[in-house]
Scaffold this motif. Structure first.
Motif, PDB file in Angstrom:
ATOM      1  N   LEU A   1     -16.238  35.061  64.887  1.00  0.00           N
ATOM      2  CA  LEU A   1     -17.372  34.575  64.103  1.00  0.00           C
ATOM      3  C   LEU A   1     -18.236  35.759  63.665  1.00  0.00           C
ATOM      4  CD1 LEU A   1     -18.484  31.476  66.221  1.00  0.00           C
ATOM      5  CD2 LEU A   1     -17.039  31.536  64.176  1.00  0.00           C
ATOM      6  N   SER A   2     -18.784  35.656  62.483  1.00  0.00           N
ATOM      7  CA  SER A   2     -19.726  36.680  61.976  1.00  0.00           C
ATOM      8  C   SER A   2     -21.035  35.992  61.642  1.00  0.00           C
ATOM      9  CB  SER A   2     -19.178  37.319  60.703  1.00  0.00           C
ATOM     10  OG  SER A   2     -17.914  37.871  60.945  1.00  0.00           O
ATOM     11  N   PRO A   3     -22.135  36.773  61.673  1.00  0.00           N
ATOM     12  CA  PRO A   3     -23.435  36.177  61.337  1.00  0.00           C
ATOM     13  C   PRO A   3     -23.354  35.485  59.978  1.00  0.00           C
ATOM     14  CG  PRO A   3     -23.691  38.437  62.114  1.00  0.00           C
ATOM     15  CD  PRO A   3     -22.223  38.206  61.994  1.00  0.00           C
ATOM     16  N   GLY A   4     -23.944  34.311  59.901  1.00  0.00           N
ATOM     17  CA  GLY A   4     -23.936  33.576  58.629  1.00  0.00           C
ATOM     18  C   GLY A   4     -22.778  32.603  58.498  1.00  0.00           C
ATOM     19  N   HIS A   5     -21.784  32.695  59.391  1.00  0.00           N
ATOM     20  CA  HIS A   5     -20.663  31.762  59.328  1.00  0.00           C
ATOM     21  C   HIS A   5     -21.136  30.329  59.557  1.00  0.00           C
ATOM     22  CE1 HIS A   5     -16.796  34.354  59.956  1.00  0.00           C
ATOM     23  NE2 HIS A   5     -17.126  34.207  58.690  1.00  0.00           N
ATOM     24  N   ARG A   6     -20.540  29.416  58.779  1.00  0.00           N
ATOM     25  CA  ARG A   6     -20.771  27.981  58.982  1.00  0.00           C
ATOM     26  C   ARG A   6     -19.574  27.446  59.769  1.00  0.00           C
ATOM     27  NH1 ARG A   6     -20.578  27.255  52.701  1.00  0.00           N
ATOM     28  NH2 ARG A   6     -19.055  28.856  53.175  1.00  0.00           N
ATOM     29  N   VAL A   7     -19.855  26.727  60.860  1.00  0.00           N
ATOM     30  CA  VAL A   7     -18.780  26.295  61.779  1.00  0.00           C
ATOM     31  C   VAL A   7     -18.770  24.774  61.901  1.00  0.00           C
ATOM     32  CG1 VAL A   7     -17.887  26.456  64.142  1.00  0.00           C
ATOM     33  CG2 VAL A   7     -19.003  28.434  63.105  1.00  0.00           C
TER      34      VAL A   7
ATOM     35  N   VAL B   1     -17.177  23.265  71.900  1.00  0.00           N
ATOM     36  CA  VAL B   1     -16.791  24.283  70.904  1.00  0.00           C
ATOM     37  C   VAL B   1     -18.003  24.640  70.041  1.00  0.00           C
ATOM     38  CG1 VAL B   1     -15.371  24.706  68.861  1.00  0.00           C
ATOM     39  CG2 VAL B   1     -14.360  23.623  70.877  1.00  0.00           C
ATOM     40  N   ALA B   2     -18.716  23.617  69.594  1.00  0.00           N
ATOM     41  CA  ALA B   2     -19.914  23.860  68.767  1.00  0.00           C
ATOM     42  C   ALA B   2     -20.944  24.675  69.550  1.00  0.00           C
ATOM     43  CB  ALA B   2     -20.509  22.526  68.325  1.00  0.00           C
ATOM     44  N   ARG B   3     -21.079  24.377  70.845  1.00  0.00           N
ATOM     45  CA  ARG B   3     -22.077  25.097  71.644  1.00  0.00           C
ATOM     46  C   ARG B   3     -21.689  26.562  71.838  1.00  0.00           C
ATOM     47  NH1 ARG B   3     -21.568  20.338  75.595  1.00  0.00           N
ATOM     48  NH2 ARG B   3     -21.761  21.893  77.200  1.00  0.00           N
ATOM     49  N   VAL B   4     -20.396  26.811  72.055  1.00  0.00           N
ATOM     50  CA  VAL B   4     -19.962  28.210  72.193  1.00  0.00           C
ATOM     51  C   VAL B   4     -20.161  28.937  70.867  1.00  0.00           C
ATOM     52  CG1 VAL B   4     -17.972  29.721  72.633  1.00  0.00           C
ATOM     53  CG2 VAL B   4     -18.400  27.757  74.129  1.00  0.00           C
ATOM     54  N   ALA B   5     -19.889  28.243  69.751  1.00  0.00           N
ATOM     55  CA  ALA B   5     -20.131  28.862  68.433  1.00  0.00           C
ATOM     56  C   ALA B   5     -21.609  29.208  68.293  1.00  0.00           C
ATOM     57  CB  ALA B   5     -19.682  27.915  67.326  1.00  0.00           C
ATOM     58  N   ARG B   6     -22.460  28.277  68.688  1.00  0.00           N
ATOM     59  CA  ARG B   6     -23.906  28.515  68.573  1.00  0.00           C
ATOM     60  C   ARG B   6     -24.331  29.694  69.449  1.00  0.00           C
ATOM     61  NH1 ARG B   6     -28.529  25.855  67.225  1.00  0.00           N
ATOM     62  NH2 ARG B   6     -27.404  25.725  65.274  1.00  0.00           N
TER      63      ARG B   6
ATOM     64  N   VAL C   1     -24.050  25.035  62.459  1.00  0.00           N
ATOM     65  CA  VAL C   1     -22.970  24.470  63.268  1.00  0.00           C
ATOM     66  C   VAL C   1     -23.054  22.950  63.208  1.00  0.00           C
ATOM     67  CG1 VAL C   1     -21.900  24.382  65.559  1.00  0.00           C
ATOM     68  CG2 VAL C   1     -23.085  26.460  64.826  1.00  0.00           C
ATOM     69  N   VAL C   2     -21.924  22.313  62.879  1.00  0.00           N
ATOM     70  CA  VAL C   2     -21.852  20.851  62.805  1.00  0.00           C
ATOM     71  C   VAL C   2     -20.745  20.372  63.741  1.00  0.00           C
ATOM     72  CG1 VAL C   2     -21.355  18.879  61.285  1.00  0.00           C
ATOM     73  CG2 VAL C   2     -22.668  20.827  60.404  1.00  0.00           C
ATOM     74  N   GLY C   3     -21.020  19.314  64.481  1.00  0.00           N
ATOM     75  CA  GLY C   3     -20.005  18.693  65.338  1.00  0.00           C
ATOM     76  C   GLY C   3     -19.819  17.246  64.931  1.00  0.00           C
ATOM     77  N   ILE C   4     -18.545  16.835  64.808  1.00  0.00           N
ATOM     78  CA  ILE C   4     -18.242  15.455  64.388  1.00  0.00           C
ATOM     79  C   ILE C   4     -17.313  14.814  65.419  1.00  0.00           C
ATOM     80  CG2 ILE C   4     -17.053  14.038  62.648  1.00  0.00           C
ATOM     81  CD1 ILE C   4     -17.960  16.075  60.536  1.00  0.00           C
ATOM     82  N   ASP C   5     -17.631  13.595  65.807  1.00  0.00           N
ATOM     83  CA  ASP C   5     -16.761  12.847  66.718  1.00  0.00           C
ATOM     84  C   ASP C   5     -16.873  11.358  66.394  1.00  0.00           C
ATOM     85  OD1 ASP C   5     -15.283  13.654  69.579  1.00  0.00           O
ATOM     86  OD2 ASP C   5     -15.857  11.533  69.457  1.00  0.00           O
TER      87      ASP C   5
ATOM     88  N   ASP D   1     -30.341  20.921  69.116  1.00  0.00           N
ATOM     89  CA  ASP D   1     -30.539  21.661  67.868  1.00  0.00           C
ATOM     90  C   ASP D   1     -29.288  21.742  66.998  1.00  0.00           C
ATOM     91  OD1 ASP D   1     -29.401  23.085  69.927  1.00  0.00           O
ATOM     92  OD2 ASP D   1     -30.086  25.029  69.206  1.00  0.00           O
ATOM     93  N   ILE D   2     -28.167  21.205  67.476  1.00  0.00           N
ATOM     94  CA  ILE D   2     -26.934  21.226  66.664  1.00  0.00           C
ATOM     95  C   ILE D   2     -26.844  19.924  65.877  1.00  0.00           C
ATOM     96  CG2 ILE D   2     -24.392  21.178  66.834  1.00  0.00           C
ATOM     97  CD1 ILE D   2     -24.615  23.284  69.039  1.00  0.00           C
TER      98      ILE D   2
END
Ligand SMILES: C[S@@+](CC[C@H](N)C(=O)[O-])C[C@H]1O[C@@H](n2cnc3c(N)ncnc32)[C@H](O)[C@@H]1O
Length: 262
Positions: A32-38, A48-53, A62-66, A81-82
């Motif tokens: 991941l690089s700064p500014g990446h949308r995940v 996964v979203a939390r580790v990305a954050r 960061v968006v998580g869908i379930d 905050d996600i």
């Protein structure tokens, strides 16, 4: 464990030892690089979203869908905050033109009834030059700990097709992604030693999952299901014993990690 909901138990007992390590592995592979949308598809309680954050910092998008609102309720409690969204992988709830630089689907694809639709949705959501990572467990025939536990349950319930291990053939995932228009599709099998400080909750949650996936279990009343879970847990004691590691339990676990570009 008695009062907790399944998503609470999943988060409390399984995420740390069983799911977080693979999220870390994925982001070692797909940097991941700064500014990446995940986007985290089938995010469950959101590891996964939390580790990305954690890696992107508070400014990360960061968006998580379930599909399961109860899993998301736990995700929301842990990381308010996600951006958590209820939705189906086959029809992602995205805003007009919304795209992501990195999309991860960790241990979700095997559960999707329409895998080509989900792959097409992933392709549509991936920005030009973006990276996709899909992880699915290998067959439990390759994972002695889970194979042995399934065999204990099968003595009571008959044959069980374990959905969690039902899409372990990496060639099928590669073909699915190529057919959806991804390129540079690559897969590898990753094995890790997983250790639980206390094996009992894992044993119980695994028994509950196996009963729920068996034809016999589906036909049972709740009280019968609870009784057979107890029987599987006690019948699994020798398996737990043979994987004992100090006061805990440890075993080898293998997952596919398939990456692709948009
Ligand atoms: C084993 S959990 C994995 C959760 C998370 N990715 C993790 O690594 O902890 C599988 C998740 O897939 C979700 N799921 C199953 N079918 C789905 C679908 N069609 N669309 C979106 N999510 C789905 C379930 O609700 C569940 O949270």
């Amino acid at each position: 464990m008695g009062q907790a909901s399944f998503p609470e138990m999943y988060e409390r007992w399984l995420v740390g030892p069983l799911f977080r390590p693979w999220a870390e592995v994925t982001f070692e592979e797909v940097k991941l690089s700064p500014g990446h949308r995940v986007l985290d598809i089938a995010c469950g309680t959101g590891i996964v979203a939390r580790v990305a954050r954690e890696r992107l910092g508070a400014a990360g998008y960061v968006v998580g869908i379930d599909i399961n609102a109860e899993m998301l309720a736990v995700a929301r409690t842990v990381a308010p905050d996600i951006d958590w969204r209820v939705g189906n992988a086959g029809a992602l709830p995205l805003h007009d033109g919304e795209q992501f630089d990195v999309i991860v689907c960790q241990q979700g694809l095997q559960f999707f009834p329409d895998k080509p639709a989900a792959a097409a949705q992933m392709r549509r959501a991936l920005a030009r030059g973006g990276r996709l990572a899909v992880a699915t467990w290998r067959s439990d025939e390759e994972i002695p700990f889970f194979r042995d536990l399934r065999r204990v349950a099968e003595r009571l319930l008959g044959p069980i097709a374990d959905l969690r291990h039902s899409f372990g053939d990496a060639a099928l995932i590669e073909a699915l992604l190529r057919d959806a228009g991804f390129h540079d599709v690559r897969s590898r099998t990753i094995s890790r030693r997983i250790r639980f400080e206390d094996g009992a909750p894992l044993l119980r949650l695994n028994a509950m999952a196996l009963v729920g996936m068996s034809a016999a279990g589906k036909a049972m009343a709740d009280h019968e299901r609870m009784r057979v879970v107890e029987d599987i847990v006690s019948g699994s004691a020798p398996v737990l014993q043979s994987y004992a590691d100090g006061s805990g339990v440890a075993f080898e676990l293998s997952s596919n990690l398939v990456t692709a570009k948009g």
